[in-house]
Write an enzyme that holds these catalytic residues in place. Structure first.
Site, short mmCIF file in Angstrom:
data_model
loop_
_atom_site.label_atom_id
_atom_site.label_comp_id
_atom_site.label_asym_id
_atom_site.label_seq_id
_atom_site.Cartn_x
_atom_site.Cartn_y
_atom_site.Cartn_z
N LEU A 145 -31.78 -26.04 6.31
CA LEU A 145 -32.96 -25.35 6.47
C LEU A 145 -33.87 -26.41 7.76
O LEU A 145 -33.77 -27.06 8.05
CB LEU A 145 -33.17 -24.93 5.58
CG LEU A 145 -32.48 -24.20 4.77
CD1 LEU A 145 -33.46 -24.22 2.95
CD2 LEU A 145 -32.83 -22.94 5.17
N PRO A 146 -34.50 -25.01 8.31
CA PRO A 146 -35.20 -25.74 9.47
C PRO A 146 -36.15 -26.83 9.51
O PRO A 146 -36.48 -27.20 10.14
CB PRO A 146 -35.65 -24.27 9.76
CG PRO A 146 -34.88 -23.63 9.50
CD PRO A 146 -34.24 -23.78 8.23
N THR A 180 -32.94 -32.14 7.80
CA THR A 180 -33.56 -33.69 8.31
C THR A 180 -35.04 -33.04 7.31
O THR A 180 -35.41 -31.56 8.04
CB THR A 180 -33.76 -33.10 10.25
OG1 THR A 180 -32.40 -33.20 10.46
CG2 THR A 180 -34.67 -34.66 10.59
N LYS A 186 -32.45 -41.00 9.25
CA LYS A 186 -31.94 -40.12 9.85
C LYS A 186 -32.93 -40.23 10.66
O LYS A 186 -32.95 -40.08 11.83
CB LYS A 186 -32.40 -38.58 9.32
CG LYS A 186 -31.93 -36.71 9.42
CD LYS A 186 -30.90 -37.17 10.85
CE LYS A 186 -30.44 -35.50 11.80
NZ LYS A 186 -30.08 -35.87 12.65
N LYS A 200 -39.82 -30.16 16.05
CA LYS A 200 -40.25 -30.56 14.42
C LYS A 200 -39.72 -32.70 14.09
O LYS A 200 -40.27 -33.17 14.07
CB LYS A 200 -39.13 -29.54 14.13
CG LYS A 200 -38.96 -30.17 12.51
CD LYS A 200 -37.80 -29.54 11.80
CE LYS A 200 -36.78 -30.42 11.55
NZ LYS A 200 -35.73 -30.80 10.73
#
Ligand SMILES: NC(=O)c1ccc[n+]([C@@H]2O[C@H](COP(=O)([O-])OP(=O)(O)OC[C@H]3O[C@@H](n4cnc5c(N)ncnc54)[C@H](O)[C@@H]3O)[C@@H](O)[C@H]2O)c1
Length: 302
Positions: free
Chosen positions: A71-72, A102, A177, A245
């Site tokens: 998901l975003p 992430t 990450k 983001k």
């Protein structure tokens, strides 16, 4: 083994396809029903089996042994977990939720606590390798969480990635990450500035890129993104808003661990300006267009 998969975008779609090909029973949910239908069609053709299109995330999670999310951003991940139609109220006790997005540590500690309260195990398992790696099943998957839960889930993760690593306790995957992906953006900005300098000095862009690729500046970014800058496509497959983001998550993580990262602050500001100017859904290398406009020179025609 029944798997719920929520979030079937550029990364989630191909990952779900690979799980379907591996023969797992799948229940899918995405706000965009076209994305669900695309996975249903590809997965059913590959595995010759029906794949459930759920009406909500909760319906997908109901009765699942494992729920994956891709998901975003943290806000959406938390909503998909905790809302009335979210996954945590629907997953059976003893199930595992694996977040491939992430994400940040603040969200991780809240969703993990909520999962634990319902006796659901949680692994943070963000990925790298882009849409090509997602399609080919060659992602690197960086996992944080309980070692025994990881060991149980590893064979399934190996259907979507070929470098599946347990890095430590909860949150270790998200940290690795973010620390890894930050170089993608710093490097993209640095590459575009090196190309611009060469071009302004009279060296054609494609010659300059070849020199960078064969010298100390060589990198994945130069090989993979250099051509996408020079052909003016700015690399579809990853949204500019998601790139920003990631930079914002980098600064959040830096604050929470007490790291001072001056270059990251500058590059975050560049991506923020690019999102404000061109929009969230443009291709991530549109950040380079800011530099091109500042210089009155477009690298694709230089
Ligand atoms: N694209 C890449 O190259 C890449 C690489 C590594 C990691 N990531 C990370 O993976 C995650 C997914 O990235 P992506 O590129 O696939 O993004 P994307 O925007 O293509 O896909 C996100 C999907 O989530 C769906 N969605 C949004 N809100 C939802 C909700 N409330 N319920 C259900 N579905 C919802 C959207 O409809 C969309 O299909 C992000 O966290 C991103 O940072 C992306």
């Amino acid at each position: 083994m029944r798997i719920a998969f929520i979030g079937l975008g550029n990364m989630g779609g191909p990952m779900a396809n690979n799980l379907a090909r591996a023969g797992y029973e799948l229940a899918l949910f995405d706000l965009d029903s076209n994305k669900v239908e695309a996975v249903q069609a590809a997965g059913a053709a590959a595995a010759n089996q029906a794949i459930l299109a759920a009406a909500t995330a909760a319906e997908a999670a109901s009765g699942a042994d494992i729920a994956f999310t891709s998901l975003p951003n943290p806000k959406i991940i938390e909503a998909v977990a905790l809302s009335d139609e979210g996954i945590l109220g629907a997953l059976p006790r003893g199930a595992v939720w694996i977040d491939l997005s992430t994400n940040n540590l603040e969200c991780e500690s809240r969703i993990r606590a909520a999962a634990a309260a319902r006796e659901i195990d949680f692994l943070d398992a963000p990925v790298t390798g882009g849409i090509e790696g997602a399609a080919a099943g060659t992602l690197m998957i960086m996992v944080g969480g309980d070692a025994q839960v990881f060991a149980r889930c590893k064979p399934i993760l190996e259907k979507i990635g070929n470098r599946v690593m347990h890095l430590g306790p909860h949150g270790a995957g998200y940290v690795a990450k973010i620390a890894q992906v930050v170089l993608c953006y710093l490097n993209s900005v640095a590459l575009s500035e090196a190309l611009m300098l060469g071009v302004k000095g009279g060296v054609p862009a494609h010659i300059m890129l070849g020199i960078i690729q064969g010298s100390t500046g060589a990198s994945y970014v130069a090989d993979r993104y250099g051509p996408a800058i020079l052909d003016g496509s700015y690399d579809p497959g990853f949204a500019l808003g998601l790139a920003h983001k990631d930079m914002a998550l980098t600064l959040e993580l830096a604050r929470s661990v007490g790291a001072t990262l001056p270059m990251c602050e500058q590059v975050e500001a560049i991506y923020k300006k690019a999102v404000d100017q061109y929009g969230f859904h443009q291709n991530h290398l549109m950040a380079v267009k800011l530099l091109e406009e500042q210089n009155g020179t477009f690298l694709r025609s230089a």
